[in-house]
Design an enzyme around this catalytic site. Structure first.
Site, PDB file in Angstrom:
ATOM      1  N   LYS A  90       0.854  -1.190   0.000  1.00  0.00           N
ATOM      2  CA  LYS A  90       0.000   0.000   0.000  1.00  0.00           C
ATOM      3  C   LYS A  90       0.887   1.236   0.000  1.00  0.00           C
ATOM      4  O   LYS A  90       1.499   1.594   1.009  1.00  0.00           O
ATOM      5  CB  LYS A  90      -0.930   0.043   1.218  1.00  0.00           C
ATOM      6  CG  LYS A  90      -2.065   1.046   0.948  1.00  0.00           C
ATOM      7  CD  LYS A  90      -2.692   1.638   2.169  1.00  0.00           C
ATOM      8  CE  LYS A  90      -1.900   2.724   2.800  1.00  0.00           C
ATOM      9  NZ  LYS A  90      -1.766   3.958   1.972  1.00  0.00           N
ATOM     10  N   GLU A 137      10.019   1.418  10.658  1.00  0.00           N
ATOM     11  CA  GLU A 137      11.080   2.416  10.453  1.00  0.00           C
ATOM     12  C   GLU A 137      10.395   3.767  10.545  1.00  0.00           C
ATOM     13  O   GLU A 137       9.593   4.128   9.685  1.00  0.00           O
ATOM     14  CB  GLU A 137      11.766   2.177   9.117  1.00  0.00           C
ATOM     15  CG  GLU A 137      13.122   2.859   9.022  1.00  0.00           C
ATOM     16  CD  GLU A 137      13.033   4.254   8.455  1.00  0.00           C
ATOM     17  OE1 GLU A 137      12.965   5.208   9.267  1.00  0.00           O
ATOM     18  OE2 GLU A 137      13.027   4.393   7.232  1.00  0.00           O
ATOM     19  N   CYS A 168      13.590  10.993   6.712  1.00  0.00           N
ATOM     20  CA  CYS A 168      13.639  10.582   8.116  1.00  0.00           C
ATOM     21  C   CYS A 168      15.053  10.694   8.660  1.00  0.00           C
ATOM     22  O   CYS A 168      15.258  10.886   9.853  1.00  0.00           O
ATOM     23  CB  CYS A 168      13.078   9.178   8.292  1.00  0.00           C
ATOM     24  SG  CYS A 168      13.795   7.987   7.176  1.00  0.00           S
ATOM     25  N   GLU A 227      10.232  16.288  15.050  1.00  0.00           N
ATOM     26  CA  GLU A 227      10.577  16.061  13.649  1.00  0.00           C
ATOM     27  C   GLU A 227       9.746  17.004  12.779  1.00  0.00           C
ATOM     28  O   GLU A 227       8.519  16.905  12.747  1.00  0.00           O
ATOM     29  CB  GLU A 227      10.289  14.604  13.255  1.00  0.00           C
ATOM     30  CG  GLU A 227      10.703  14.315  11.827  1.00  0.00           C
ATOM     31  CD  GLU A 227      10.471  12.869  11.402  1.00  0.00           C
ATOM     32  OE1 GLU A 227       9.405  12.310  11.728  1.00  0.00           O
ATOM     33  OE2 GLU A 227      11.362  12.307  10.751  1.00  0.00           O
TER      34      GLU A 227
HETATM   35  P1  ADP Z   1       1.967  10.989   6.813  1.00  0.00           P
HETATM   36  O1  ADP Z   1       0.917  11.371   7.844  1.00  0.00           O
HETATM   37  O2  ADP Z   1       3.091  11.936   6.773  1.00  0.00           O
HETATM   38  O3  ADP Z   1       1.405  10.634   5.484  1.00  0.00           O
HETATM   39  P2  ADP Z   1       2.038   8.346   7.908  1.00  0.00           P
HETATM   40  O4  ADP Z   1       3.065   7.702   8.729  1.00  0.00           O
HETATM   41  O5  ADP Z   1       0.719   8.602   8.568  1.00  0.00           O
HETATM   42  O6  ADP Z   1       2.672   9.673   7.360  1.00  0.00           O
HETATM   43  O7  ADP Z   1       1.760   7.524   6.598  1.00  0.00           O
HETATM   44  C1  ADP Z   1       2.616   6.558   6.068  1.00  0.00           C
HETATM   45  C2  ADP Z   1       1.788   5.432   5.493  1.00  0.00           C
HETATM   46  O8  ADP Z   1       1.003   4.872   6.520  1.00  0.00           O
HETATM   47  C3  ADP Z   1       0.818   5.835   4.395  1.00  0.00           C
HETATM   48  O9  ADP Z   1       0.805   4.806   3.419  1.00  0.00           O
HETATM   49  C4  ADP Z   1      -0.495   5.918   5.124  1.00  0.00           C
HETATM   50  O10 ADP Z   1      -1.614   5.721   4.299  1.00  0.00           O
HETATM   51  C5  ADP Z   1      -0.352   4.782   6.109  1.00  0.00           C
HETATM   52  N1  ADP Z   1      -1.198   4.871   7.308  1.00  0.00           N
HETATM   53  C6  ADP Z   1      -1.559   5.973   7.982  1.00  0.00           C
HETATM   54  N2  ADP Z   1      -2.326   5.645   9.053  1.00  0.00           N
HETATM   55  C7  ADP Z   1      -2.452   4.291   9.060  1.00  0.00           C
HETATM   56  C8  ADP Z   1      -3.121   3.332   9.886  1.00  0.00           C
HETATM   57  N3  ADP Z   1      -3.827   3.697  10.941  1.00  0.00           N
HETATM   58  N4  ADP Z   1      -3.015   2.023   9.563  1.00  0.00           N
HETATM   59  C9  ADP Z   1      -2.296   1.627   8.508  1.00  0.00           C
HETATM   60  N5  ADP Z   1      -1.652   2.476   7.675  1.00  0.00           N
HETATM   61  C10 ADP Z   1      -1.720   3.793   7.940  1.00  0.00           C
END
Ligand code: ADP
Length: 488
Positions: free
Chosen positions: A178, A254, A288, A382
């Site tokens: 994803k 990570e 990061c 961050e």
């Molecule tokens: P940002 O908020 O900067 O986009 P995230 O760490 O939230 O960074 O997002 C990184 C990835 O994690 C994306 O692919 C996002 O769709 C996914 N993501 C965000 N929230 C969830 C969740 N609760 N469960 C699974 N995947 C998630």
């Protein structure tokens, strides 16, 4: 009006729309207008993708193929990626504003290298052979873990996706990837190329959409998923770890960073300035590993800062598709708002902005801040943008203490010409990676990951093997116990 490109899911070897039919806009952060439409996945689409990956794993042939045969497919995929570098790179650049010099020039070659490296690493890997003195012989095997869910961020879309997907596939797993909702395109292109390279349907599936209450969350909650590998924010990592705990699914996380960059007075200053600039401003600071806390020993602080500010001001911000652009805009409106919020804190946190500030559109200029307190949000949190905070220090001990006073521990940099200090400080720093007199150089065999809020687990080389396989001990009797001690 020309119709916009459509970015579908890739499930079981087919490019498909969402079951519920939804779509969302893929916004180009330079033009600030949609340039593609994306299938808006739901939990149902994720379940379909997991079921396809499960079937492909259980039925084979991928999971049972020899390493050489599987590796040949992965090398073919790397060849196709190299041939499609312009298209893959442009997809990332339009999705998140990364300059083409970085996407086509660096990320795509590294993404292809990820497949080549892990294909060869898996093929050449050796286990343990343990002759026992009881008349038995033990050895280790590494069985594929099963279905891997890979949840990726938007800052290095293709590069970080392949960092997860390549070892997972090389060890015989099947994958549901994803990508981040801001950067959907290159993942779908990758899955298309994988099929062209001869990867069987269902081995690499891509499901598009968001995280919470969406495919991301569904993947983390699926009992059919055997491994979850995630790169993203520390807060999201915590949510994913909790979801994974319900099924006891192993997770590799990570997460964020607040890299300390230590410049000692004996450093080669030109080298330290050059790497220091790259460490915080490349990819507009959306890294990061960014060296976002800069610690400079006082005798060279003034000289260092004047050279550093001059170099920061010389960086060219512009259209990511222009080959002369060095910095693009931030990846999205939401992210631009977040980083701009930190710029607004400079005065209230007692800081001085030596250069930088807001840019055009969703860009932020390379920003250098001095004078903030050790508990300032600008120093501790961050920012994930082109904003560096600088402090002076007197002693090595003080520098190490300042650097380690962080809930993050992904990486640090040390600039010194003193060999003993380089080793001593590298050992003392609380970080997953320490770079001495350089930055961002990677050996894909080395452990990669972070301490504290920067993550759980390590990936890379043998560390990826540990995570993406089920290591197994086989113990074989080669002589009946009674025979072992027999004379003659
Ligand atoms: P940002 O908020 O900067 O986009 P995230 O760490 O939230 O960074 O997002 C990184 C990835 O994690 C994306 O692919 C996002 O769709 C996914 N993501 C965000 N929230 C969830 C969740 N609760 N469960 C699974 N995947 C998630």
């Amino acid at each position: 009006m020309p119709t916009m490109p459509f970015v579908p899911h890739v499930i079981d070897g087919k490019e498909v729309e969402s079951l519920a039919g939804g779509v969302f806009d893929d916004v180009d952060p330079w033009t600030r207008a949609p340039w593609a439409q994306v299938a808006l996945g739901t939990g149902e689409d994720a379940e379909l993708a997991v079921a396809a990956a499960r079937r492909a794993f259980d039925d084979g042939p991928w999971s049972r193929m020899g390493f050489a045969e599987r590796g040949a497919v992965l090398h073919r995929l790397a060849d196709l990626m190299t041939a499609s570098a312009a298209e893959l790179g442009e997809a990332d650049s339009r999705d998140m504003g990364k300059p083409l010099v970085d996407s086509v020039g660096k990320d795509v070659p590294r993404a292809a290298a990820n497949f080549r490296f892990f294909a060869d690493h898996a093929r050449l890997a050796t286990g343990q052979a343990l002759p026992m003195d009881t008349g038995h012989h033990a050895y280790s095997r590494f069985e594929p873990a099963g279905v891997v869910a890979a949840i990726a961020p938007w800052n290095f879309p293709l590069m970080l996706e392949t960092w997860k997907v390549a070892p997972a596939l090389a060890w015989g797993n099947t994958v549901v990837l994803k990508p981040a909702e801001d950067t959907p395109t290159s993942a779908t292109l990758l899955a298309r190329l994988a099929l062209e390279a001869g990867m069987p349907p269902g081995v690499l599936n891509v499901v598009q959409g968001f995280g919470p209450d969406a495919p991301g969350q569904a993947l983390t909650e699926s009992p059919q998923v055997d491994r979850i590998t995630f790169t993203g924010e520390s807060g999201t990592g915590r949510i994913i770890a909790r979801a994974a705990a319900a099924n006891l699914t192993p997770v590799s996380l990570e997460l964020g960073g607040k890299g300390a960059n230590l410049v000692f007075a004996d450093a080669d200053l030109d080298n330290a300035v050059g790497w220091g600039i790259a460490a915080i401003f490349s990819n507009s600071g959306q890294v990061c590993l960014a060296g976002s806390r800069l610690l400079v020993q006082r005798p060279v602080l003034e000289e260092f800062l004047s050279r550093f500010v001059e170099a920061a001001q010389a960086l060219r911000i512009g259209n990511p598709l222009d080959p002369d652009t060095q910095l693009g805009p931030l990846a999205s409106q939401e992210h631009h708002a977040k980083v701009s919020g930190y710029l607004d804190l400079v005065a209230s946190e007692g800081g001085t902005m030596l250069t930088g500030g807001p840019g055009e559109g969703w860009a932020v200029q390379p920003t250098v801040v001095t004078g903030v307190r050790a508990d300032a949000r600008l120093w501790c949190e961050e920012i994930f943008g082109p904003v560096v905070t600088v402090v002076g220090f007197d002693t090595e001990q003080e520098a190490v203490a300042l650097a380690n006073d962080s809930r993050f521990g992904l990486n640090a940099m040390v600039f010194t010409e003193n060999l003993s200090r380089a080793h001593r400080v590298s050992a003392a720093l609380r970080a997953g990676t320490v770079w001495v007199n350089c930055f961002f150089i990677r050996d894909l065999r080395a452990p990669f990951g972070g301490v504290g809020d920067s993550g759980v687990g390590r990936e890379g080389g043998d560390f990826s093997r540990e995570f993406f396989t089920e290591p197994k001990a086989v113990v074989m009797e080669i002589a009946a116990a009674s025979d072992v001690w027999r004379d003659g």
